[in-house]
Scaffold this motif. Structure first.
Motif: not given
Length: 99
Positions: A9-16
């Motif tokens: 979640y933190g690495e992608v840093n883009n919820q959508e």
């Protein structure tokens, strides 16, 4: 599993973007038929199954707008897998509705 999902979640840093990569409850993939169809899915994750083992991990969006991480690891059960899935859906729907 929860720590790994937290790091992702933190690495992608883009919820959508992240949620578009995962099956969505009631909408796509392995969660399509497990959860009811809704305009806006509230479960995003992956499942894994082997004989008498059924796991589901991912993210749940609550009605209050929170994102929670979860992981069910059901091992060596002697009831039908459908009953295990039904209970996970019940618990996750409760969390979605009440937190």
């Amino acid at each position: 599993m929860v720590k790994l999902l937290e790091l992702i979640y933190g690495e992608v840093n883009n919820q959508e973007k992240l949620f578009n990569m995962l099956p969505a409850g009631g909408k796509t993939g392995t969660l399509k038929n497990a959860y009811p169809k809704t305009e806006n899915p509230f479960i995003f994750g992956k499942t894994g199954s082997l004989s008498n083992n059924h796991n589901q991990s991912g993210y749940v969006l609550t009605k209050s707008g929170r994102v929670l991480i979860f992981s069910f690891m059901n091992n060596n059960f002697v009831i039908p897998t459908a009953d295990v899935r039904k209970e996970m859906v019940r618990v996750m729907t409760y969390i979605h509705d009440n937190f």
